[in-house]
Design a protein around this motif. Structure first.
Motif, PDB file in Angstrom:
ATOM      1  N   ALA A 252      65.891  55.627  55.290  1.00 41.97           N
ATOM      2  CA  ALA A 252      66.535  54.426  55.825  1.00 41.97           C
ATOM      3  C   ALA A 252      66.518  53.278  54.826  1.00 41.97           C
ATOM      4  O   ALA A 252      66.996  52.188  55.121  1.00 41.97           O
ATOM      5  N   GLY A 253      65.950  53.507  53.639  1.00 46.32           N
ATOM      6  CA  GLY A 253      65.906  52.466  52.620  1.00 46.32           C
ATOM      7  C   GLY A 253      64.814  51.437  52.847  1.00 46.32           C
ATOM      8  O   GLY A 253      64.903  50.318  52.350  1.00 46.32           O
ATOM      9  N   LEU A 254      63.776  51.823  53.592  1.00 46.49           N
ATOM     10  CA  LEU A 254      62.679  50.898  53.898  1.00 46.49           C
ATOM     11  C   LEU A 254      61.416  51.312  53.153  1.00 46.49           C
ATOM     12  O   LEU A 254      61.179  52.496  52.921  1.00 46.49           O
ATOM     13  N   ALA A 255      60.613  50.327  52.812  1.00 47.24           N
ATOM     14  CA  ALA A 255      59.349  50.596  52.123  1.00 47.24           C
ATOM     15  C   ALA A 255      58.329  51.150  53.104  1.00 47.24           C
ATOM     16  O   ALA A 255      58.405  50.908  54.306  1.00 47.24           O
ATOM     17  N   VAL A 256      57.361  51.882  52.579  1.00 49.06           N
ATOM     18  CA  VAL A 256      56.311  52.502  53.393  1.00 49.06           C
ATOM     19  C   VAL A 256      54.988  51.826  53.063  1.00 49.06           C
ATOM     20  O   VAL A 256      54.627  51.713  51.887  1.00 49.06           O
ATOM     21  N   PRO A 257      54.252  51.371  54.068  1.00 42.12           N
ATOM     22  CA  PRO A 257      52.928  50.782  53.802  1.00 42.12           C
ATOM     23  C   PRO A 257      52.019  51.796  53.118  1.00 42.12           C
ATOM     24  O   PRO A 257      52.074  52.989  53.396  1.00 42.12           O
ATOM     25  N   GLY A 258      51.161  51.314  52.222  1.00 40.44           N
ATOM     26  CA  GLY A 258      50.304  52.196  51.443  1.00 40.44           C
ATOM     27  C   GLY A 258      49.097  52.723  52.186  1.00 40.44           C
ATOM     28  O   GLY A 258      48.537  53.742  51.811  1.00 40.44           O
ATOM     29  N   ALA A 259      48.661  52.037  53.250  1.00 39.86           N
ATOM     30  CA  ALA A 259      47.461  52.440  53.968  1.00 39.86           C
ATOM     31  C   ALA A 259      47.521  51.920  55.397  1.00 39.86           C
ATOM     32  O   ALA A 259      48.392  51.115  55.738  1.00 39.86           O
ATOM     33  N   ALA A 260      46.579  52.377  56.189  1.00 39.12           N
ATOM     34  CA  ALA A 260      46.473  51.877  57.563  1.00 39.12           C
ATOM     35  C   ALA A 260      46.177  50.379  57.524  1.00 39.12           C
ATOM     36  O   ALA A 260      45.506  49.890  56.609  1.00 39.12           O
ATOM     37  N   LEU A 261      46.672  49.658  58.499  1.00 41.98           N
ATOM     38  CA  LEU A 261      46.516  48.206  58.599  1.00 41.98           C
ATOM     39  C   LEU A 261      47.016  47.476  57.360  1.00 41.98           C
ATOM     40  O   LEU A 261      46.425  46.520  56.884  1.00 41.98           O
ATOM     41  N   SER A 262      48.127  47.971  56.835  1.00 43.76           N
ATOM     42  CA  SER A 262      48.815  47.253  55.767  1.00 43.76           C
ATOM     43  C   SER A 262      50.291  47.220  56.121  1.00 43.76           C
ATOM     44  O   SER A 262      50.763  48.005  56.942  1.00 43.76           O
TER      45      SER A 262
END
Length: 170
Positions: free
Chosen positions: A152-162
């Motif tokens: 979808a062209g969206l960034a993915v958080p690197g870790a939980a609670l980020s």
């Protein structure tokens, strides 16, 4: 809403009405598919209060049960707001976006909590606002959630609670 994200949501079965996701169809089938498929769900039961200004961190540190002064940009943590007698009035997921803080909470509590929080601002250099039409919270979960966000062209958080910011989403 990001055009790629909107296209992905529609391909996932979303029924979009006036640029907002109304639903994804059959809830029972979605529940059965959840353990093995990617699930996209509107989280309309949640709302967000934005707290900004030069003294936002100090204000929230004095009002909430967790230390937000050390919360890094793009990080999140759980917190609560209590009455003077120690009774919890609301629980939040607090995340920081630049110098502003977002308090995610149950949407049915939002108007009352917003009003009460604003009563404690006094002379502090703090603004407390709700942006009801500015954002829609959508949850993405499952074994291929990262792939779905990338598609979808969206960034993915690197870790939980980020969290990560993109041009059209936060």
């Amino acid at each position: 809403m990001n055009a790629s994200w909107l296209e992905f949501l529609c391909a996932s079965g979303a029924r979009v009405d006036q640029d907002l996701v109304a639903d994804f169809g059959d809830a029972a089938a979605e529940l059965l598919a959840a353990p093995v498929a990617t699930v996209v769900a509107p989280l309309a039961h949640l709302g967000v209060i934005e707290v900004g200004g030069a003294e936002a961190a100090t204000f929230l540190h004095q009002q909430l049960t967790s230390d937000v002064t050390h919360l890094a940009d793009g990080a999140a943590q759980h917190s609560a707001w209590c009455s003077a007698k120690g009774r919890m009035l609301a629980s939040f997921l607090v995340f920081r976006s630049g110098s502003n803080y977002q308090l995610q909470l149950s949407a049915d509590l939002l108007p009352a909590i917003l009003k009460r929080l604003q009563m404690f601002v006094l002379r502090s250099k703090v603004s407390i606002v709700e942006h009801p039409d500015a954002r829609q919270i959508i949850g993405v979960s499952g074994p291929r959630a990262e792939e779905a966000l990338h598609a979808a062209g969206l960034a993915v958080p690197g870790a939980a609670l980020s969290c990560v910011a993109t041009a059209d989403a936060w």
